[in-house]
Design an enzyme around this catalytic site. Structure first.
Site, PDB file in Angstrom:
ATOM      1  N   TYR A  49     -11.640  -0.577 -30.899  1.00  0.00           N
ATOM      2  CA  TYR A  49     -12.219  -1.074 -31.704  1.00  0.00           C
ATOM      3  C   TYR A  49     -10.533  -1.600 -32.122  1.00  0.00           C
ATOM      4  O   TYR A  49     -10.769  -1.948 -33.076  1.00  0.00           O
ATOM      5  CB  TYR A  49     -12.271  -0.091 -33.067  1.00  0.00           C
ATOM      6  CG  TYR A  49     -14.557   0.258 -32.242  1.00  0.00           C
ATOM      7  CD1 TYR A  49     -14.725  -0.148 -31.328  1.00  0.00           C
ATOM      8  CD2 TYR A  49     -14.310   1.589 -33.487  1.00  0.00           C
ATOM      9  CE1 TYR A  49     -15.745   0.109 -31.221  1.00  0.00           C
ATOM     10  CE2 TYR A  49     -16.037   1.649 -32.581  1.00  0.00           C
ATOM     11  CZ  TYR A  49     -16.608   1.573 -31.406  1.00  0.00           C
ATOM     12  OH  TYR A  49     -17.825   1.701 -31.080  1.00  0.00           O
TER      13      TYR A  49
ATOM     14  N   LYS B  22     -13.458   6.940 -28.441  1.00  0.00           N
ATOM     15  CA  LYS B  22     -13.826   6.163 -26.829  1.00  0.00           C
ATOM     16  C   LYS B  22     -12.884   5.695 -26.281  1.00  0.00           C
ATOM     17  O   LYS B  22     -12.556   5.138 -26.121  1.00  0.00           O
ATOM     18  CB  LYS B  22     -14.736   5.882 -27.271  1.00  0.00           C
ATOM     19  CG  LYS B  22     -16.061   6.262 -28.588  1.00  0.00           C
ATOM     20  CD  LYS B  22     -17.075   4.831 -28.574  1.00  0.00           C
ATOM     21  CE  LYS B  22     -17.825   5.429 -30.148  1.00  0.00           C
ATOM     22  NZ  LYS B  22     -17.032   3.903 -30.936  1.00  0.00           N
TER      23      LYS B  22
END
Ligand code: 1BO
Length: 272
Positions: free
Chosen positions: A47, A72
């Site tokens: 992201y 993540k």
């Protein structure tokens, strides 16, 4: 806030998803969310906003141990040494000493899963992640991961909303004590215009999005809606003062099908 238990991990039922939030806007919405009462923030290396998530966390003034932070690992860092290095890089960006949950973002068949999971477990054993888990794993991959991982897996984070049937993955998670965390829980905004959900919501004085989030939480699913708007942050949090009837739950569950998926990529696994 209600929590969802995934093999001992206590995951707040509602969190803020940050996919596609960047820069100042991301830091600001994380800060506002925490000030409003959110205690669960979800980010990822992919992201490109871990730095801003950390900034928002510090600006909120909320104590670190009151917030559940997930990040993540991206698939290109699944080779064991690289996984540990990149987990440390995420922590440096977040300016945290550990995350609450560290996930493999997508399966990567190029690297043996047992090696990647061994490295992920080692990161946990070093105290850099309180819990570990997976994301976008199918039933077959969950089975393989559970058998290969030296540590319990807390969750599978997958796309889940009323238009996508995820019964098989939910069942596999439950079988292994894992929580299901739902990304895109309001189907990238499509739920807001859903007339059936709005009609159900009228009975409870709730919006279609609130009905949808409540439906998830009542199934023991943690949901991480993303928004960049303050009023939506509040709306998404106000779902703990009503309960959907069994009939409403059934009606909403019947809307789902395998073709309702909104997020798919060439590298995705063969979905259930
Ligand atoms: C590539 C991002 C999918 C949801 O985390």
């Amino acid at each position: 806030m209600n929590v969802i238990n995934g093999n001992g991990a206590k995951i707040p039922a509602i969190g803020l998803g940050t996919w596609e939030l960047r820069g100042r806007a991301c830091a600001r919405i994380v800060e506002q969310a925490l000030r409003l009462g959110y205690r669960h923030i979800d980010t990822a290396q992919a992201y490109d906003n871990e730095r801003e998530v950390g900034e928002g966390l510090r600006a909120s003034g909320v104590k670190r141990d009151e917030v559940f932070v997930t990040t993540k690992i991206w698939t290109t860092h699944f080779a064991p040494n690289d996984l540990e290095r990149s987990a440390k890089e995420s922590l440096a960006k977040l300016r945290l000493t550990e995350v609450d949950l560290l996930l493999l973002h997508w399966p990567n068949p190029q690297v043996p899963l047992s090696e990647t999971l061994g490295a992920l477990a080692h990161v946990k054993q070093q105290g850099l992640a309180r819990n570990i888990g997976v994301s976008n794993f199918t039933v077959a991959l969950i089975e393989e991961a559970v058998a290969a991982c030296p540590e319990p897996l807390a969750c599978d984070q997958v796309e889940y909303h009323p238009y996508l049937d995820q019964a098989k993955v939910i069942e596999a998670c439950a079988r292994h004590g894992m929580a299901l965390v739902a990304y895109s829980p309001i189907a990238k905004g499509r739920i807001k215009g859903d007339r059936a959900l709005a009609r159900i919501g009228d009975r409870y004085r709730k919006t279609a999005a609130q009905v949808c989030l409540r439906w998830l939480v009542q199934q023991n699913v943690s949901a991480i809606p993303r928004t960049s708007r303050l009023e939506r942050l509040q709306e998404n949090l106000n779902i703990f003062d009503f309960e959907l009837s069994e009939e409403d739950m059934r009606e909403i569950s019947a809307m789902g099908s395998a073709s309702g998926r909104l997020t798919d990529f060439g590298f995705a696994p063969k979905w259930d």
